[in-house]
Design an enzyme around this catalytic site. Structure first.
Site, PDB file in Angstrom:
ATOM      1  N   GLU A  60      20.075 -20.187  44.933  1.00  0.00           N
ATOM      2  CA  GLU A  60      19.840 -18.909  45.590  1.00  0.00           C
ATOM      3  C   GLU A  60      18.232 -18.308  44.634  1.00  0.00           C
ATOM      4  OE1 GLU A  60      21.712 -18.151  47.840  1.00  0.00           O
ATOM      5  OE2 GLU A  60      23.440 -19.893  47.610  1.00  0.00           O
ATOM      6  N   CYS A 110      19.112  -9.372  45.734  1.00  0.00           N
ATOM      7  CA  CYS A 110      18.796 -10.516  46.961  1.00  0.00           C
ATOM      8  C   CYS A 110      18.520 -10.142  48.285  1.00  0.00           C
ATOM      9  CB  CYS A 110      19.331 -11.812  46.110  1.00  0.00           C
ATOM     10  SG  CYS A 110      20.628 -11.885  46.424  1.00  0.00           S
TER      11      CYS A 110
END
Ligand code: NAP
Length: 522
Positions: free
Chosen positions: A255, A294
């Protein structure tokens, strides 16, 4: 205070002085972390042999109950966690809810999924495939937990949620976890792990924590292990090219960063419900966790004729944001996590300024409420405006990990979708529209370059969970630049920790495989 590590079933202090963890409001040291001197090969071996064996002896249902008990333990200490989140991460109460309560909620949710799988010890796909004329000989597909350990390497921004969203899924699968939180904010992760270990709700070896540098942790992984990483593209690259990943079959889920877009539909009008929802969402995304998410909105795409109206509405709302010490109750946005992140954010803003103009914030000289600007790590909410995004490059490529977004006009839906795709693969895009045709078109066109699409209209305004909030029911991850990984998504998340095996046998024998299995396709 030096944070102890928990490996091989023991709390061990790392050697040396350790790395200081600071309060991002005052710059004062709050703890130190060191992993020096730890035998990380032994730590992984203990997790695999002792933790793995104990977890595999349990059913999914039993492991689900175990996770629910861990969530209960953590639920009793929320105030202590919020306090640590404020002092080491700079979280406001709202930020701490996203991280701490989000982590506990995810653990509970994954625990409940385990209960649904009940007494199963492995999984079988419901569909069978005939292999030839004789229908008594068929293929079934079986999913069994991988035999190794899960190594979780986490980013600094979500020390609680990042820990539990990964650990819950691995533990439910029956795979022991060695977690390495990011050093700057390891205090909260380490405290939560300590509370769960002390409560005795996990079998020995199921959960270990390494505070401080990863050192040679990855070097000691082996086939049958899985690494789940969240963090920068640079570290992701180092892991992707690590010999254990390249040559020894260690699984890796990444990720990484993302330039998520939020689109206002071409049907919107200033003051329409979708317009107002859009503006509120962007301000929320820019300010929650001071933009250190994020999934935060980095690019704001609006119909060209609405550029001024959106800019004015955003500026007015951003002017209400109170930046400062989260201990002050009037404060609505806290600092970045440390001086290095603050410097990186200023550098990123300077890069964006070569293609866009600051229309709100952006001033280095400003007075955060209740804090010394020289010691604190504050960046004000900053909105930029890029008039010619088709010619821009940096506005689509530079992720400023802070309260920073760039507003840009699009001339047609086609151009809006093309701009969104210029992020190179993102975690999430959202679309605010009252037009059903545009909504459907947007979901399909954004799909190939996004892990998640939020399609918002006035009818679901109250129910909206938010652009940036990762729900455990939905897959989290994105293609390309976002890392190409996939986490959560309900039971889909179990996939990383399971091996699928085709079993070719008589139908009677395939039937027997189902006896202690749950039917599921991951
Ligand atoms: P980072 O420097 O890559 O650090 C992430 C983690 O990797 C930390 O635990 C770090 O440990 C560890 N690490 C660093 N070098 C390593 C190595 N050679 N081997 C093994 N582990 C290593 O990233 P960051 O700057 O902290 O995080 C910010 C980035 O993460 C942003 O770009 C953001 O977009 C991304 N992010 C993505 C998601 C998502 O879910 N997709 C979520 C949050 C953040 P130390 O702290 O000890 O160095």
């Amino acid at each position: 205070m030096k944070l102890e590590n928990y490996v091989c079933g023991k709390w061990i202090e790392g050697e040396g002085e350790g790395v200081p963890l600071v309060d991002p409001v005052t710059g004062e040291e709050v703890a130190r972390a060191s992993s020096e001197g730890l035998d990380l090969a032994a730590a992984l071996g203990y997790a695999r042999d002792t933790g793995g064996a104990a977890l595999r002896a349990m059913t999914y249902g039993e492991r689900g109950e175990m996770l629910k008990k861990a969530a209960e333990v953590l639920g009793g200490q929320r105030d202590a966690y919020r306090d640590i989140a404020r002092r080491n991460v700079g979280d406001t109460r709202r930020d701490a809810r996203v991280d701490v309560d989000g982590g506990i909620g995810t653990l509970k949710y994954i625990g409940a999924l385990g209960s649904k799988l009940g007494a199963a010890r492995h999984l079988v796909e419901p569909a069978r495939d005939r292999l030839g004329r004789d229908e008594r000989f068929q293929a079934g597909h079986l999913w069994c937990a991988i035999p190794g350990a899960a190594v979780h390497i986490n980013a600094f921004n979500f020390p609680a949620w990042g820990l539990w969203e990964k650990a819950a899924v691995a533990l439910l699968s029956g795979v022991p976890v060695v977690v390495k939180p990011a050093t700057p904010t390891a205090w909260l992760a380490r405290r939560m792990v300590k509370d769960v270990i002390d409560a005795g709700v996990l079998p020995a070896g199921a959960l270990s924590i390494v505070c401080g540098g990863a050192r040679d942790l990855v070097d000691h992984t082996q086939g049958g292990d899985a690494i789940a990483f969240t963090g920068s593209a640079q570290t992701a690259h180092a892991l992707r090219t690590h010999p254990k990943v390249v040559g020894s079959g260690v699984r890796l889920n990444v990720e990484a960063d993302s330039l998520n877009a939020c689109l206002l539909g071409p049907d919107a009008r200033a003051g329409s419900p979708e317009f107002d929802l859009f503006v509120a969402e962007i301000v929320r995304e820019m300010t929650v966790k001071a933009g250190q998410k994020c999934t935060a909105i980095r690019r704001v795409l609006v119909p060209a004729e609405l550029l001024d109206a959106v800019s004015e509405a955003l500026q007015a709302r951003l002017a209400e944001v109170v930046t400062g010490d989260p201990a002050d109750e009037t404060v609505t946005m806290g600092p970045l996590v440390n001086k290095a992140q603050q410097a990186a954010a200023w550098e990123g803003i300077a890069q964006l300024e070569s293609e866009a103009q600051v229309v709100h914030g952006g001033e280095r000289e400003f007075e955060p409420v209740g804090a010394d600007p020289a010691r604190g790590c504050f960046v004000p909410p900053t909105l930029l405006r890029c008039e010619r995004p088709a010619q821009g490059r940096l506005v689509h490529e530079v992720e400023v990990f802070g309260p920073v977004s760039t507003l840009m006009p699009y001339a047609s839906p086609e151009e809006a979708f093309a701009f969104a795709a210029r992020g190179g693969g993102s975690l999430v895009a959202s679309v605010f529209t009252g037009d059903d045709d545009f909504a459907r078109e947007a979901a399909v066109r954004l799909g190939p370059t996004h892990g998640r699409v939020l399609v918002m209209d006035a009818s679901v305004a109250e129910a909206n969970t938010g652009h940036g909030i990762v729900m455990p029911q939905c897959v989290h991850g994105g293609p390309g630049r976002a890392g190409g990984g996939e986490e959560l998504g309900g039971l889909r998340g179990l996939r990383l920790y399971h091996q699928r095996t085709a079993v070719q046998a008589s139908t009677a024998r395939l039937d027997a495989l189902g006896a202690d299995a749950a039917e599921l396709t991951l």
